[in-house]
Design a protein around this motif. Structure first.
Motif, PDB file in Angstrom:
ATOM      1  N   ASN A 113       0.873  -1.428   0.039  1.00  0.00           N
ATOM      2  CA  ASN A 113      -0.182   0.089   0.020  1.00  0.00           C
ATOM      3  C   ASN A 113       0.746   1.291   0.058  1.00  0.00           C
ATOM      4  OD1 ASN A 113      -2.552   1.503   0.501  1.00  0.00           O
ATOM      5  ND2 ASN A 113      -1.449   1.983   2.232  1.00  0.00           N
ATOM      6  N   TYR A 114       2.015   1.300   0.777  1.00  0.00           N
ATOM      7  CA  TYR A 114       2.710   2.580   1.131  1.00  0.00           C
ATOM      8  C   TYR A 114       3.761   2.380  -0.140  1.00  0.00           C
ATOM      9  CZ  TYR A 114       0.752   2.964   5.648  1.00  0.00           C
ATOM     10  OH  TYR A 114      -0.009   3.239   6.835  1.00  0.00           O
ATOM     11  N   LEU A 115       4.276   1.478  -0.632  1.00  0.00           N
ATOM     12  CA  LEU A 115       5.112   1.429  -1.814  1.00  0.00           C
ATOM     13  C   LEU A 115       4.412   1.882  -2.971  1.00  0.00           C
ATOM     14  CD1 LEU A 115       6.799  -2.034  -1.300  1.00  0.00           C
ATOM     15  CD2 LEU A 115       7.563  -0.020  -0.648  1.00  0.00           C
ATOM     16  N   LEU A 116       3.321   1.711  -3.384  1.00  0.00           N
ATOM     17  CA  LEU A 116       2.443   2.080  -4.324  1.00  0.00           C
ATOM     18  C   LEU A 116       2.242   3.694  -4.214  1.00  0.00           C
ATOM     19  CD1 LEU A 116      -0.467  -0.715  -5.516  1.00  0.00           C
ATOM     20  CD2 LEU A 116       1.639   0.470  -6.821  1.00  0.00           C
ATOM     21  N   ILE A 117       1.713   4.083  -2.877  1.00  0.00           N
ATOM     22  CA  ILE A 117       1.764   5.481  -2.701  1.00  0.00           C
ATOM     23  C   ILE A 117       2.835   6.240  -2.839  1.00  0.00           C
ATOM     24  CG2 ILE A 117       1.308   7.178  -0.778  1.00  0.00           C
ATOM     25  CD1 ILE A 117      -1.059   5.218   0.361  1.00  0.00           C
ATOM     26  N   ILE A 118       4.098   5.906  -2.791  1.00  0.00           N
ATOM     27  CA  ILE A 118       5.218   6.177  -3.094  1.00  0.00           C
ATOM     28  C   ILE A 118       5.339   6.579  -4.369  1.00  0.00           C
ATOM     29  CG2 ILE A 118       7.606   6.158  -3.048  1.00  0.00           C
ATOM     30  CD1 ILE A 118       7.368   4.596  -0.455  1.00  0.00           C
ATOM     31  N   LEU A 119       5.155   5.533  -5.431  1.00  0.00           N
ATOM     32  CA  LEU A 119       5.255   5.721  -6.765  1.00  0.00           C
ATOM     33  C   LEU A 119       4.192   6.757  -7.242  1.00  0.00           C
ATOM     34  CD1 LEU A 119       5.310   1.967  -7.770  1.00  0.00           C
ATOM     35  CD2 LEU A 119       7.042   3.561  -7.498  1.00  0.00           C
TER      36      LEU A 119
END
Length: 535
Positions: A113-119
Motif C-alpha cells: 500500500n505504501y510502496l504504491l503510494i510512493i510511486l
C-alpha cells in the motif's frame, strides 16, 4: 467512468513488471529486517504459546513500520501493532500456519500500500524523496526511474489538473485498492479532501520526509534550549576559527578524524549519558551511516568509544555482500555504503586487517561506477571518489582521476534537478577537491559564492537546519572564501552557534531520537557535520 482511476490502472498496466520487481526487492528487504531481529519466520505459529506468538508478531509489525519509517514514511500514518494484531490477525487466525504466512497474506499488502503510494506521489510531483531513499537501498529496478519520469511527463497536464483528487485518493488508498492483486476494489471512488490547516502532524510529516537536504525543519524552539547568552561573538578573535587553518583539507580527515580542542568541545552541549543509553539499547539496529557518525563523533570529541571494534565488525556483517559494503547482506553494493564502511574501518584501524572485506573487489566495484561518469550525480560522485581516496590512503594504488576534472569544472551545477545549493554545491566542490586538492577554482568560487548568497536572500528554508548551514560553510571553506563579515552568512553562523545542543531531554516526544530511528539519524548527522566546521 473515473478518469483518475483510469490513469492509475493505465500506470499499473504499463509498468506492471517493474512494479512487481519493485515489490519483490522491497519484500526481501523487509524479510531481512525481520529475520535480523531473530524471528524464525518459518516457525509454526500453532506450536508457540499465545504470548510468544503475540511477541513475535509485534516484532514483525514494529520492524516493518521501522523499515517504512526509515524510507521516509511518518510514524503518524502507520498502523500500531495492537491495531493489526487485534483487527487483522485474529480475524484470519486460521489462515496462518507460519509467521511467513502472516507476512505473505497480510504484511505484504500492508507494505505494498505504501510502496504504491510512493510511486503515485512521485509521478504526481507530491514527493520524490521516499523513492530516492528506496533507490539508495537499491530497491528500485533498473530503468524504473526513467519509466516513471516518462509517464509523469506524458500525463503532466491531467495530473496537475487533478492534484487535489490524487492527494485525496492517497489518503483513502487502502480502502479502494487491493495492493496484493493490483486492482481497484471498486471504481466509484469518493474523494474526501483533507482540511488545509497545517497541523503539528503535518509539520512532523514534513520532517519525516526529509533525507539529505531538509533536516531540522521542525520548530526548533521545541528541540533546543533558549539561546546561549555566552554565544560566540563576531567581534572576538574566535570569529575566524573555522577558516584559520590555511593548509586545512577537510576531506583527508574522513580517514582518521582529529580530536577537537577542549575549549571548542565545551561549546557543544551534548548529553552523552542520553547518547550512551541510546547506543546500548539500539546498537543492533544501527546501519553503516549511523555507526560511522557515532564513532566519528566520539573520536572528534575525545570520548571513549561506546562500542568495541569486535562488536562493530559483528554488526557490520549484515551490511556486507560478497566482501563489499552494501545496505544489506543480500543487496547490491553501492558507493554510499562503501564510503561509510571504509571510513568506519579506517577510523578503527582495521581497513587492511578485517577479513570481512576484500579491498581489491571494492576498488573494482568503485572503478566500474566511474565508467559512465556523470557530473550531475554529485552525491554519488562524492561517495565514490571519497571511497577511492580512503583506499589510496590505506595503501592502495589508485589511478588518477584527472580526466574527470574537465566534465566537473565545465558542468553547470545549477542544472541539477531540484537544485539545493547547500547540498549540491558541497558535493560538487568536494568531488573536485578529492581529485585535486591543490586545484584553485578561482573562476568558479565567486560564482558559487553568489549562488549561495542569493539562495540565502531568497529563501529561509536553510534556517533551522544545522546540517545545511554546516555544509554551506564547509563549501565556502574549501573554496578558501572568508565571508564572515557578510551579514547574511553572519546571521546563519550566529544561529548555528546558538544551537549547539544535542541529545538533550527537552524534545518533542512525538518525534524524538529516543523512539524514532530517523530522528536519531538526523540528530547524529547534524552533530557530525557541525563538528566538522571546527576541526
Amino acid at each position: 467512468m473515473n478518469p483518475l482511476v483510469d490513469l492509475i490502472e493505465k500506470f499499473i498496466q504499463e509498468n506492471k513488471n517493474e512494479i512487481l520487481q519493485y515489490f519483490s526487492k522491497c519484500h526481501s528487504y523487509f524479510i531481512d529486517l525481520i529475520t535480523s531481529k531473530g524471528v524464525k519466520i518459518n516457525s509454526n505459529i500453532n506450536k508457540d504459546a499465545k504470548e510468544r506468538t503475540k511477541s513475535v508478531l509485534f516484532s514483525m509489525i514494529n520492524t516493518s513500520n521501522s523499515g517504512l519509517n526509515t524510507i521516509g514514511l511518518s510514524s503518524q500514518i502507520l498502523k500500531a501493532p495492537n491495531e493489526i494484531y487485534e483487527y487483522i490477525y485474529y480475524k484470519n487466525l486460521k489462515n496462518y500456519n507460519t509467521y511467513l504466512d502472516f507476512f505473505n497474506l497480510y504484511l505484504k499488502g500492508y507494505i505494498n500500500n505504501y510502496l504504491l503510494i510512493i510511486l503515485i506521489e512521485f509521478i504526481s510531483d507530491i514527493d520524490r524523496k521516499k523513492l530516492e531513499n528506496l533507490d539508495l537501498f537499491d530497491l528500485i529496478p533498473q530503468g524504473f526511474f526513467k519509466r516513471l519520469q516518462n509517464f509523469k511527463d506524458n500525463n503532466y497536464q491531467f495530473i496537475r489538473g487533478n492534484i487535489d483528487n490524487i492527494k485525496a485518493l492517497i489518503n483513502q488508498f487502502e480502502v479502494y485498492f487491493d495492493t496484493l492483486n493490483l486492482a481497484f476494489k471498486e471504481r466509484n471512488v469518493r474523494f474526501v479532501k483533507e482540511k488545509e490547516t497545517l497541523t503539528e502532524t503535518d509539520i512532523l510529516r514534513k520532517l519525516q520526509l526529509a533525507k539529505e537536504d531538509n533536516l531540522g525543519v521542525l520548530q526548533l524552539q521545541e528541540v533546543f534550549p533558549p539561546k546561549n547568552e555566552n554565544k560566540l561573538s563576531f567581534d572576538t578573535p574566535s570569529k575566524s576559527e573555522i577558516y584559520e587553518q590555511k593548509e586545512f583539507f577537510l576531506l583527508d580527515h574522513f580517514e582518521n578524524f582529529p580530536k577537537l580542542r577542549y575549549d571548542i568541545t565545551n561549546r557543544f552541549h551534548v548529553n552523552f549519558e542520553n547518547l550512551n543509553n541510546i547506543v546500548n539499547e539500539n546498537y543492533k539496529n544501527f546501519d553503516l551511516e549511523e555507526i560511522f557518525y557515532l564513532i566519528s563523533i566520539f573520536k572528534i570529541m575525545n570520548r571513549e568509544l561506546p562500542l568495541n571494534t569486535n562488536l562493530i565488525e559483528y554488526i557490520t556483517k549484515d551490511f556486507i555482500n560478497g566482501k563489499i559494503f552494501s545496505t544489506g547482506k543480500y543487496h547490491i553494493p553501492n558507493p554510499i555504503s562503501i564510503m561509510y564502511g571504509l571510513a568506519l574501518f579506517s577510523q578503527l584501524g582495521i581497513i587492511n586487517k578485517s577479513e570481512l572485506i576484500d579491498i581489491l573487489d571494492i576498488e573494482m566495484n568503485l572503478e566500474k561506477e566511474l565508467i559512465n561518469f556523470n557530473p550531475k550525480n554529485s552525491y554519488l560522485n562524492f561517495h565514490t571518489l571519497m571511497s577511492l581516496k580512503l583506499l589510496q590512503r590505506s595503501g592502495g594504488i589508485i589511478k588518477k582521476k584527472d580526466n574527470l576534472l574537465k566534465p566537473l569544472l565545465s558542468f553547470n551545477i545549477e542544472r541539477v534537478e531540484k537544485f539545493a545549493p547547500y547540498r549540491d554545491l558541497f558535493y560538487h566542490v568536494a568531488s573536485i577537491k578529492l581529485i585535486d586538492p591543490s586545484l584553485e577554482i578561482n573562476l568558479e568560487s565567486e560564482k558559487y559564492y553568489k549562488i549561495l548568497k542569493n539562495y540565502y536572500q531568497s529563501t529561509s528554508s536553510i534556517n533551522n537546519c544545522l546540517t545545511n548551514i554546516a555544509r554551506t560553510f564547509l563549501t565556502l571553506r574549501m573554496l578558501d572564501l572568508t565571508i564572515l563579515e557578510d551579514q547574511i552568512f553572519k546571521s546563519q553562523y550566529n544561529y548555528l552557534i546558538d544551537h549547539l545542543f544535542f541529545f538533550n531531554d527537552n524534545i518533542n516526544n512525538r518525534f524524538s531520537w529516543k523512539s524514532n530511528n530517523l530522528a536519531l539519524k538526523i540528530e547524529l548527522r547534524m552533530l557530525f557535520w557541525t563538528l566538522l566546521l571546527f576541526i
